[in-house]
Design a protein around this motif. Structure first.
Motif, PDB file in Angstrom:
ATOM      1  N   GLY B  11       0.830  -1.204   0.000  1.00 43.32           N
ATOM      2  CA  GLY B  11       0.000   0.000   0.000  1.00 43.32           C
ATOM      3  C   GLY B  11       0.856   1.242   0.000  1.00 43.32           C
ATOM      4  N   ARG B  29       0.875   6.906   8.805  1.00 40.30           N
ATOM      5  CA  ARG B  29       0.335   6.354   7.560  1.00 40.30           C
ATOM      6  C   ARG B  29      -1.178   6.391   7.653  1.00 40.30           C
ATOM      7  N   ALA B  31      -4.413   4.734   5.658  1.00 39.70           N
ATOM      8  CA  ALA B  31      -4.964   3.871   4.621  1.00 39.70           C
ATOM      9  C   ALA B  31      -6.234   4.487   4.050  1.00 39.70           C
ATOM     10  N   SER B  32      -6.896   5.314   4.862  1.00 40.05           N
ATOM     11  CA  SER B  32      -8.079   6.050   4.431  1.00 40.05           C
ATOM     12  C   SER B  32      -8.157   7.266   5.346  1.00 40.05           C
ATOM     13  N   TRP B  33      -9.128   8.139   5.122  1.00 41.32           N
ATOM     14  CA  TRP B  33      -9.206   9.334   5.959  1.00 41.32           C
ATOM     15  C   TRP B  33      -9.365   9.012   7.435  1.00 41.32           C
ATOM     16  N   GLU B  34     -10.038   7.910   7.714  1.00 35.18           N
ATOM     17  CA  GLU B  34     -10.300   7.600   9.117  1.00 35.18           C
ATOM     18  C   GLU B  34      -9.390   6.530   9.705  1.00 35.18           C
ATOM     19  N   GLN B  35      -8.456   6.036   8.909  1.00 30.87           N
ATOM     20  CA  GLN B  35      -7.500   5.070   9.474  1.00 30.87           C
ATOM     21  C   GLN B  35      -6.189   5.798   9.703  1.00 30.87           C
ATOM     22  N   THR B  36      -5.561   5.537  10.832  1.00 26.98           N
ATOM     23  CA  THR B  36      -4.269   6.149  11.109  1.00 26.98           C
ATOM     24  C   THR B  36      -3.350   5.172  11.831  1.00 26.98           C
ATOM     25  N   SER B  37      -2.113   5.087  11.353  1.00 26.79           N
ATOM     26  CA  SER B  37      -1.070   4.349  12.073  1.00 26.79           C
ATOM     27  C   SER B  37      -0.025   5.359  12.500  1.00 26.79           C
ATOM     28  N   THR B  76       0.283  10.239   1.844  1.00 23.43           N
ATOM     29  CA  THR B  76      -0.777   9.868   0.922  1.00 23.43           C
ATOM     30  C   THR B  76      -1.893   9.131   1.647  1.00 23.43           C
ATOM     31  N   LEU B  78      -4.280   6.392   1.177  1.00 26.09           N
ATOM     32  CA  LEU B  78      -4.274   5.330   0.170  1.00 26.09           C
ATOM     33  C   LEU B  78      -5.624   5.161  -0.508  1.00 26.09           C
ATOM     34  N   THR B  82     -13.382   7.713   0.643  1.00 29.88           N
ATOM     35  CA  THR B  82     -14.020   7.785   1.950  1.00 29.88           C
ATOM     36  C   THR B  82     -14.560   9.191   2.099  1.00 29.88           C
ATOM     37  N   PRO B  83     -15.351   9.442   3.144  1.00 25.76           N
ATOM     38  CA  PRO B  83     -16.019  10.734   3.226  1.00 25.76           C
ATOM     39  C   PRO B  83     -15.083  11.940   3.161  1.00 25.76           C
TER      40      PRO B  83
END
Ligand code: FES
Ligand code: FE2
Ligand code: ZN
Lengths: 383, 92
Positions: B11, B29, B31-37, B76, B78, B82-83
């Motif tokens: 990814g 990182r 993966a989408s607007w609402e995912q965060t690592s 970025t 990924l 998403t909203p």
């Protein structure tokens, strides 16, 4: 950015399981159980151990096999502060030293066996395992649980069972959001993990599932809206879960323990414990009844996991989608307990946070719940 | 043996983001607007003022720094399907 699709078949990889066991405090269950003046046999860390409480009130853990001729101390007798071997009555102290041989003038040199450090906390007995044979550092411990022993909380309700698989399977649950929907009939709506030092945390919020048949009143009694759970492993095996159930008009506060100790590399002893706080809505008797019900419910949850574990394969290279949790980072954290202290690297202990985007899972699960309800309705109409 | 999360290879990787109110620099990182690592280092964790106060929460200033980095394209997102980011709540 999307990776190129590959035609190669994905191979499942699994290295041989090491017979080294995690360094750390492991809970053996309620401390009271070991205070009956009798020796207890515990199979743990690939060995047979004897647990006994001497006349001095101290609970000790020794290697069960007597250094004299190999007798099993856990079949022996507690005499004074020592455990007496059933074979020739040699007396072993909690420090691992032979204190007395009644029929001999002198105890031989080298009369020392393996003694495991013990600790009593939260009314539970803990034993320290360390492949390097060191004593537990002062800062590596289990936190005090506030509600334990208080009269506005219920007493521990404790369960234990043997599970025939490697303990890593139960650890993986920390990051596995989706399995809560598919095998435990929960509905996660928020999910985040934090790993730092020796703790691994899972924060989860969920809503109740109208399609899951649960004997929690079904119409009568207050409606359950959802739950908030903050669960943390303190070390490799002991998880404290601050679990709040939200009902219409009030909250139910409970502490759930999910812990284990390895028996050998292919089996572990899985324990659960629960205490529930009394409240206006939940006076003592009702709290007891609730704790009982929750305990049964948790046991049923373990059974759902066990059913999967019994049939699944070990996998070192799980293939993950972006809505899965941080399995690899969790295992990286878990690795710190399997290497010498000197070999623990910052990547194993540095803080790592991972919040799942639950948008898609929630959409998809709502649809599934809807379908389940419709199907049930249709079935009931037919019946 | 410690294995690498293949999502980082397939990814996108974790990239550096600096907190706006403290000296903390982390790897992040989305993966989408609402995912965060978020990968911290010991130095970054020590530098952040908010972590000590609430170890369960993510530093609010850092959260918005990551969000801004995502909007600016420094990191970025990924999956952009998403909203709209403006509708995303700042806390859970
Ligand atoms: S084997 Fe234990 S006393 Fe002889
Ligand atoms: Fe599970
Ligand atoms: Zn900060």
């Amino acid at each position: 950015m999307t990776a190129v699709e590959s035609d190669a078949i994905r191979r499942i990889e699994a290295e041989a399981i090491s017979s080294r066991f995690a360094r750390g405090w492991h809970c053996l269950g309620p401390a009271e159980k070991f205070k009956d003046g009798k020796p207890h046999t515990v199979h743990a860390f690939g060995q047979k151990l004897v647990v006994f409480t001497g006349g001095d009130g101290k609970t000790n853990v020794l290697d069960a096999y007597c250094r004299h001729m190999g007798g099993d101390l856990s079949q022996g007798t507690v005499k004074g502060d020592e455990i007496a071997c059933p074979f020739h009555d040699w007396r072993w102290g909690g420090d691992g030293r032979c204190k007395k041989i009644p029929y001999s003038r002198r105890v031989p040199l080298r009369a020392r066996t393996a003694a495991f450090p013990t600790m009593e906390k939260n009314q539970l007995l803990f034993v320290w395992n360390d492949p390097e044979g060191k004593q537990p550092p002062d800062d590596v411990t289990i936190p005090v649980i506030e509600g334990v022993g208080r009269d506005d909380w219920t007493q521990w309700r404790w369960t234990e069972q043997i599970v025939h698989t490697n303990a890593r399977e139960v650890i993986d649950n920390v990051v596995d959001m989706a399995h809560f929907f598919y095998i435990h009939n929960s509905f996660p709506t928020y999910f985040k993990n934090i790993f730092e030092g020796q703790t691994a945390i899972q924060i989860m919020k969920g809503k109740s599932r109208p399609d899951a048949r649960r004997d929690d009143g079904g119409g009568k009694g207050p409606r359950m809206l959802g739950n908030t759970s903050v669960a943390a492993y303190h070390g490799p095996s002991f998880m404290i879960d601050e679990l709040t159930y939200h009902y219409e008009g009030y909250d139910l506060t409970s502490i759930l323990i999910n812990c284990h100790y390895p028996i050998d590399e292919n089996s572990f002893s899985l324990h659960s414990g629960i205490i529930v706080q009394h409240s206006d809505k939940l006076p003592a008797a009702a709290a007891e009844a609730t704790a009982e019900k929750l305990s049964t419910f948790i046991l049923a949850g373990f059974q759902q996991d066990v059913e999967i574990w019994k049939n699944k394969t070990r996998i070192d290279n799980p293939l993950l989608c972006e809505e899965d949790g941080p399995v690899y980072q969790l295992r990286r954290w878990y690795e710190q307990f399997y290497v010498d202290v000197a070999d623990v690297t910052p990547e194993m202990t540095d803080r790592f946070e991972y919040e799942i985007d639950t948008t898609r899972p929630v959409e998809s699960w709502e649809r599934e719940v809807e379908e389940n309800l419709k199907r049930r309705e249709a079935e009931e109409a037919r019946a | 043996m410690i294995r690498e999360d293949e999502r980082l290879l397939d990814g996108g990787p974790l990239l550096p983001v600096r907190c706006r109110t403290c000296a903390a620099e982390v790897l992040a990182r989305k993966a989408s607007w609402e995912q965060t690592s978020i990968q911290w280092t010991a130095e970054a964790a020590a530098a952040c003022h908010e972590l000590g106060a609430d170890p369960l929460g993510t530093c609010g200033a850092l959260r918005s720094a990551i969000q801004e980095a995502a909007l600016a394209g420094t990191i970025t997102v990924l999956d952009e399907h998403t909203p709209d980011p403006s509708t995303i709540p700042h806390d859970h």
